[in-house]
Scaffold this motif. Structure first.
Motif, PDB file in Angstrom:
ATOM      1  N   MET A  76       0.906  -1.186  -0.005  1.00 23.95           N
ATOM      2  CA  MET A  76      -0.149  -0.008   0.280  1.00 23.95           C
ATOM      3  C   MET A  76       0.999   1.151   0.247  1.00 23.95           C
ATOM      4  SD  MET A  76      -3.140   0.228  -0.459  1.00 23.95           S
ATOM      5  CE  MET A  76      -4.424  -0.203   0.309  1.00 23.95           C
ATOM      6  N   GLU A  77       2.433   1.498   0.979  1.00 25.15           N
ATOM      7  CA  GLU A  77       3.151   2.571   0.699  1.00 25.15           C
ATOM      8  C   GLU A  77       3.522   2.328  -0.523  1.00 25.15           C
ATOM      9  OE1 GLU A  77       6.843   4.097   2.618  1.00 25.15           O
ATOM     10  OE2 GLU A  77       5.659   3.232   3.918  1.00 25.15           O
ATOM     11  N   LEU A  82       4.258   5.519  -2.760  1.00 23.73           N
ATOM     12  CA  LEU A  82       4.364   6.405  -3.114  1.00 23.73           C
ATOM     13  C   LEU A  82       4.334   7.002  -5.001  1.00 23.73           C
ATOM     14  CD1 LEU A  82       6.935   5.022  -1.648  1.00 23.73           C
ATOM     15  CD2 LEU A  82       6.841   6.892  -0.860  1.00 23.73           C
ATOM     16  N   ILE A  83       3.770   6.043  -4.960  1.00 20.73           N
ATOM     17  CA  ILE A  83       3.474   6.680  -6.826  1.00 20.73           C
ATOM     18  C   ILE A  83       2.582   7.298  -7.197  1.00 20.73           C
ATOM     19  CG2 ILE A  83       2.873   5.426  -9.258  1.00 20.73           C
ATOM     20  CD1 ILE A  83       4.259   2.647  -8.075  1.00 20.73           C
ATOM     21  N   THR A 126       2.260  13.280  -9.085  1.00 21.84           N
ATOM     22  CA  THR A 126       1.196  14.685  -8.232  1.00 21.84           C
ATOM     23  C   THR A 126       2.435  15.954  -8.005  1.00 21.84           C
ATOM     24  OG1 THR A 126       0.844  13.662  -6.688  1.00 21.84           O
ATOM     25  CG2 THR A 126      -0.881  13.343  -7.340  1.00 21.84           C
ATOM     26  N   THR A 127       3.202  15.080  -7.457  1.00 20.43           N
ATOM     27  CA  THR A 127       4.258  15.714  -6.949  1.00 20.43           C
ATOM     28  C   THR A 127       5.336  16.513  -8.386  1.00 20.43           C
ATOM     29  OG1 THR A 127       4.640  15.285  -4.917  1.00 20.43           O
ATOM     30  CG2 THR A 127       5.920  16.876  -5.389  1.00 20.43           C
ATOM     31  N   LEU A 128       5.727  15.416  -9.233  1.00 17.04           N
ATOM     32  CA  LEU A 128       6.428  16.130 -10.610  1.00 17.04           C
ATOM     33  C   LEU A 128       4.943  16.558 -11.715  1.00 17.04           C
ATOM     34  CD1 LEU A 128       8.509  13.431 -10.983  1.00 17.04           C
ATOM     35  CD2 LEU A 128       8.724  15.206 -10.010  1.00 17.04           C
ATOM     36  N   SER A 129       4.083  16.364 -11.129  1.00 12.90           N
ATOM     37  CA  SER A 129       2.818  16.963 -12.324  1.00 12.90           C
ATOM     38  C   SER A 129       3.572  18.578 -12.770  1.00 12.90           C
ATOM     39  CB  SER A 129       1.469  16.980 -11.856  1.00 12.90           C
ATOM     40  OG  SER A 129       1.116  17.375 -10.691  1.00 12.90           O
ATOM     41  N   PHE A 130       3.452  19.107 -11.704  1.00 10.40           N
ATOM     42  CA  PHE A 130       3.846  20.642 -10.985  1.00 10.40           C
ATOM     43  C   PHE A 130       5.314  21.090 -11.845  1.00 10.40           C
ATOM     44  CE2 PHE A 130       0.694  20.302  -7.771  1.00 10.40           C
ATOM     45  CZ  PHE A 130      -0.026  22.144  -7.633  1.00 10.40           C
ATOM     46  N   LEU A 131       6.123  20.546 -12.089  1.00 11.29           N
ATOM     47  CA  LEU A 131       7.338  20.999 -12.653  1.00 11.29           C
ATOM     48  C   LEU A 131       7.583  21.520 -14.117  1.00 11.29           C
ATOM     49  CD1 LEU A 131      10.173  17.992 -12.100  1.00 11.29           C
ATOM     50  CD2 LEU A 131      10.564  20.571 -11.453  1.00 11.29           C
ATOM     51  N   ILE A 136       6.677  14.256   2.647  1.00 10.87           N
ATOM     52  CA  ILE A 136       7.252  14.183   1.486  1.00 10.87           C
ATOM     53  C   ILE A 136       6.901  14.777   0.182  1.00 10.87           C
ATOM     54  CG2 ILE A 136       8.767  13.759  -0.100  1.00 10.87           C
ATOM     55  CD1 ILE A 136       9.949  11.591   2.103  1.00 10.87           C
ATOM     56  N   ALA A 137       6.033  14.952  -0.166  1.00  9.06           N
ATOM     57  CA  ALA A 137       5.493  14.976  -1.520  1.00  9.06           C
ATOM     58  C   ALA A 137       4.288  16.138  -1.484  1.00  9.06           C
ATOM     59  CB  ALA A 137       4.001  13.875  -1.960  1.00  9.06           C
TER      60      ALA A 137
END
Length: 84
Positions: free
Chosen positions: A1-2, A6-7, A12-17, A61-62
């Protein structure tokens, strides 16, 4: 589940780059709502605090990384408003 968390956090985090890179390159934030982005940044900070308090590393972290990326855009938006 973790691993699933993480995926999801990475995606979602990298989508801001791309948006951050575009704003830095063009300095154009006209179509970004200050109110929406202010609320978003605050919400991300609160999610990061929640993740920290719950000892949920993927959430913490995300959202910490997302905060920094979205904060860059918010700063550019504020600078654009002050110029005009």
């Amino acid at each position: 589940m973790e691993t699933l968390g993480l995926i999801a956090a990475i995606l979602t985090t990298l989508s801001f780059l791309p948006q951050v890179m575009q704003v830095i390159k063009t300095k154009d934030t006209k179509s970004i709502s200050l109110g929406m982005y202010s609320m978003f940044v605050l919400g991300v900070v609160l999610w990061a605090v929640y993740g920290f308090l719950m000892n949920d590393r993927p959430v913490f972290i995300a959202n910490l990384i997302t905060f920094f990326l979205s904060f860059i855009i918010l700063i550019y938006k504020i600078i654009e408003i002050k110029r005009n």
